[in-house]
Design an enzyme around this catalytic site. Structure first.
Site, PDB file in Angstrom:
ATOM      1  N   GLU A  34       0.417  -1.177  -0.153  1.00 39.49           N
ATOM      2  CA  GLU A  34       0.263  -0.091   0.099  1.00 39.49           C
ATOM      3  C   GLU A  34       0.309   1.453   0.287  1.00 39.49           C
ATOM      4  O   GLU A  34       0.487   2.014   0.535  1.00 39.49           O
ATOM      5  CB  GLU A  34      -1.123   0.014   1.040  1.00 39.49           C
ATOM      6  CG  GLU A  34      -2.316  -1.416   1.021  1.00 39.49           C
ATOM      7  CD  GLU A  34      -3.061  -1.076   2.365  1.00 39.49           C
ATOM      8  OE1 GLU A  34      -2.843  -0.328   2.992  1.00 39.49           O
ATOM      9  OE2 GLU A  34      -3.752  -2.042   1.991  1.00 39.49           O
ATOM     10  N   GLU A  89      -6.628  -7.613  -0.097  1.00 42.67           N
ATOM     11  CA  GLU A  89      -7.248  -7.931   0.981  1.00 42.67           C
ATOM     12  C   GLU A  89      -8.093  -7.337   1.156  1.00 42.67           C
ATOM     13  O   GLU A  89      -8.683  -6.429   0.891  1.00 42.67           O
ATOM     14  CB  GLU A  89      -6.143  -6.553   1.397  1.00 42.67           C
ATOM     15  CG  GLU A  89      -5.002  -6.780   2.533  1.00 42.67           C
ATOM     16  CD  GLU A  89      -4.300  -5.909   3.453  1.00 42.67           C
ATOM     17  OE1 GLU A  89      -5.319  -4.707   3.669  1.00 42.67           O
ATOM     18  OE2 GLU A  89      -3.144  -5.462   3.619  1.00 42.67           O
TER      19      GLU A  89
END
Ligand SMILES: *[C@@H]1O[C@H](CO)[C@@H](O)[C@H](O)[C@H]1NC(C)=O
Ligand SMILES: *[C@@H]1O[C@H](CO)[C@@H](O)[C@H](O)[C@H]1NC(C)=O
Ligand SMILES: *[C@@H]1O[C@H](CO)[C@@H](O)[C@H](O)[C@H]1NC(C)=O
Ligand SMILES: *[C@@H]1O[C@H](CO)[C@@H](O)[C@H](O)[C@H]1NC(C)=O
Ligand SMILES: *[C@@H]1O[C@H](CO)[C@@H](O)[C@H](O)[C@H]1NC(C)=O
Length: 688
Positions: free
Chosen positions: A180, A251
């Protein structure tokens, strides 16, 4: 039926063939193993958030739920707490965990990363990195790259020497580098982009023989695959950044992190199923549930203000019990999507409109197989649509899966899985005063301290994460007996104040500065101020983590600032230093007199309740602190802080069965407030 067979063969492959490696590649449709396209459901289970004794059952329940891949991070600060001193024992035994997954015939996605965030203290980076001269984390920075390369290489070498990559016959089919990063890349200017390229090059150069992914990094350099993290990847993901990469969701958040003072975040089974089905309908071939089992942030591993229980709302709850109807609904979803495997993976797809808010995603196989996903985005009403030559009633916000383009195999909004309820039964009450002992943590004054400075020190770089606690003490002269206003500004998490030996209250804050203000009685002559600053975990996110600071920022008595007085410091508590929570220590305990006292250690002994059901301590009578069972910390607790619904974020604290012996277990608590240990119970947790 061909579809089913395909998947069964693919899944059964893992456990059986230790002898030869598999060829893991990818194309624009999916991952391929030995040339076969794969549709994979993955679930995150983090090995240190449960115990080795729990791993087989967690993995087996994931497999029964239709999961093919177990995804885990590698927790650097757990494995290398001191530079060069490695620990892979017990809950840290990552090789044992991966072998356990392999023994169940599942694959592994290993997220080496190494900055994991994950609501884990310091995002998984060892604190010693902070003290490396000139370091800037996660940037094109020599010292950081040196240590990152060393760690990532060590992990890859360990996996290779254990033959755990699929290319060697093992279960690891994917690895992840960075995490991320995109959303903070611009904070690093050009160095961010150079770092991303360097990290991708490092990963690919390690020759694992399996693909690498970067999540939430739209421009992941070839051949690294850019993947999506979030709640709604079917809606928000821009897709692979080249046509030869598959669409993967690494995710899918089944809940969200809970911090002290917050209610749990609950996603319905229907909503989760909707987004997974939508992602598959839009050509996704890999979905990971974050978390499939969250578990427990044992010890001091939780990040700033994160509760000890982790993603308890996941399909397998904190204790590893099946949460219904979520687990069952997703199992049925996986089975329905599996029925579509052949047209999904081998075919050709087209999208057509069935109405203003209704869309059909249709997949066709080479031999006429057909599967369809009929999406109804209307959130208020049922809609009747015509698809091919049939008519279908679509419930609001739902996806109907037609494995043969004719018959309904599954609808995401229709939950047929059974419901269950989690209950707790008290097995042991700790209400007998004679069985408790106490030790009052001494409150230091300036003369007790050896660490001194003419400034207010930063807490993290002073404790180096060896304790949640840092004492700040100062003496100053006053010319008369008088009342005065004390004002302390902090950006740690909790603050307790003592003036001339008297307790003067506490305050706490969130991410921001907070102030403790109180009226205090000053004496003519020397006065003592002692402040206890508490951190509930280190921060785990944001750019320039290495330069974050915390602790007391300013201290004022009336209009006099004491910031540049000579301060004395004590790192940690005496109880911690003497390992009071273990059975061997030199602390003088006293009988508990039934009067709860601030900053007190409590100790008692108990026998394990019979049976195998999970156990939890009900700490509803306590305030804030930490608990140890047989010397192992089961985590921090904080029940005195309430959610907007006027209840603790977490009342029950998991005691893994494997921490217990049949008889004579040592229970030690450190209580910062006025909690009453006589109200504690040990409960059996069960579902029905
Ligand atoms: C692995 O598979 C790819 C295509 O999926 C193929 O091009 C390549 O030759 C294979 N490699 C080996 C060693 O079999
Ligand atoms: C899925 O892939 C097919 C074939 O590559 C493409 O035509 C279609 O537009 C894709 N669907 C979506 C929703 O992107
Ligand atoms: C339902 O859909 C409408 C129109 O798309 C939207 O404005 C509204 O926020 C949605 N309501 C809910 C509860 O999602
Ligand atoms: C602090 O010092 C005082 C004497 O100055 C002593 O009595 C006390 O035991 C010391 N406390 C600790 C915790 O060392
Ligand atoms: C301040 O602490 C010293 C010990 O460090 C003690 O001798 C003194 O009495 C304390 N002063 C007050 C006002 O409590």
């Amino acid at each position: 039926m061909i579809g089913l067979l395909f998947v069964v063969l693919a899944a059964a492959g893992v456990g059986n063939c230790h002898s030869y490696g598999r060829n893991v590649t990818y194309d624009g449709r999916s991952l391929l193993i030995d040339g076969q396209h794969l549709l994979l459901f993955s679930g995150s289970i983090h090995y240190p958030r449960s115990t080795p004794e729990m791993w087989p059952s967690l993995i087996s329940k994931a497999k029964q739920g239709g999961i093919d891949v177990i995804q885990t991070y590698v927790f650097w600060n757990l494995h290398e707490p001191q530079q060069g001193q490695y620990d892979f024992s017990g809950r840290r035994d990552i090789v044992r965990f991966i072998r356990e997954v392999e023994a169940h015939g599942l694959y592994v996605c290993l997220r080496i990363v190494p900055f994991i965030e994950s609501e884990w203290t310091y995002g998984g980076l060892p604190f010693w990195l902070h003290d490396v001269p000139g370091i800037v984390f996660r940037s094109d920075n020599g010292p950081f790259k040196f240590h990152m390369r060393k760690w990532v290489t060590k992990v890859v070498d360990m996996m290779k020497s254990e033959k755990l990559y699929a290319s060697q016959g093992g279960p690891i089919i994917l690895s992840q580098i960075e995490n991320e990063y995109e959303r903070l890349e611009s904070a690093f200017n050009g160095e961010g982009s150079r770092y991303v390229h360097w990290a991708a090059g490092l990963a690919v150069g390690l020759q694992t023989g399996v693909p690498w992914i970067m999540c939430s990094q739209q421009d992941a350099p070839d051949p690294v695959i850019n993947t999506c993290n979030g709640f709604e990847c079917g809606v928000k993901f821009q897709g692979p950044n080249t046509p030869n990469k598959p669409s993967m969701w690494t995710e899918n958040w089944t809940s969200f992190v809970q911090r002290y003072g917050q209610e749990p975040f609950i996603r319905s089974a229907e909503e989760i199923a909707f987004h997974v089905a939508l992602f598959i309908a839009k050509n996704g071939t890999y979905v990971n549930y974050y978390m499939y089992h969250g578990g427990t942030n044992f010890g001091r591993t939780a990040a700033a203000r994160v509760i000890t229980s982790y993603y308890d709302q996941a399909p397998l709850d904190e204790y590893g019990l099946i949460r219904q109807p979520l687990w069952g609904h997703l199992k049925e979803l996986h089975a329905a999507i599996r029925l579509c495997t052949v047209p999904l993976l081998s075919g050709f797809s087209e999208t057509s409109s069935l109405g203003d808010l209704q869309t059909a995603y249709v997949f066709k196989g080479k031999s006429g197989e057909c599967a369809a996903f009929l999406v109804n985005n209307d959130n208020s009403s049922n809609v009747r649509v015509h698809f091919q030559s049939n008519s279908f009633e679509l419930p609001p916000m739902s996806i109907s899966i037609l494995a043969d383009c004719k018959n309904l195999a599954f609808n995401t909004a229709k939950v047929s899985a059974q419901y269950n309820t989690r209950s707790r039964t008290v097995k042991h009450i700790f209400d007998s005063m004679e069985r408790w002992e106490e030790y009052n943590e001494p409150i230091p004054t300036f003369s007790n301290t050896s660490l001194r400075a003419d400034v207010l020190l930063d807490q993290m770089s002073t404790t180096k994460d060896t304790s949640d606690y840092l004492w700040y003490t100062v003496c100053f002269q006053h010319d008369s007996d008088a009342q005065a206003e004390l004002s302390v500004l902090s950006n740690a998490h909790v603050l307790h104040a003592f003036v001339n030996g008297q307790y003067k209250g506490y305050a706490y804050g969130g991410n921001h500065n907070f102030v403790l203000e109180n009226t205090v009685e000053l004496k003519k002559g020397t006065n003592n101020i002692t402040l206890l600053s508490v951190m509930i975990g280190l921060p785990d996110s944001g750019a320039y983590l290495e330069s974050k600071t915390a602790g007391i920022r300013s201290v004022r008595i009336q209009d006099k600032y004491l910031n540049n007085y000579r301060w004395g410091y004590q790192i940690g508590l005496l109880g911690e230093k003497s390992k009071i929570f273990s059975s061997e220590h030199e602390v003088q305990w006293s009988p508990f007199r039934g009067r709860p006292h601030r900053l007190t250690w409590y100790k008692t002994w108990f026998d394990a309740p019979s049976g195998n059901d999970p156990l939890a301590l009900n700490l509803g009578s306590m305030g804030k602190g930490e608990v140890w069972v047989n010397g192992e910390s089961i985590g921090r607790y904080w029940v005195s802080i309430h959610t907007p619904k006027h209840r603790p974020s977490q009342t029950w604290y998991h005691v893994p069965r494997s921490f217990l012996k049949p008889r004579g277990n040592l229970l030690v608590l450190l209580e910062e407030e006025y909690g009453d240990p006589l109200g504690i119970t040990l409960d059996r947790v069960w579902i029905s």
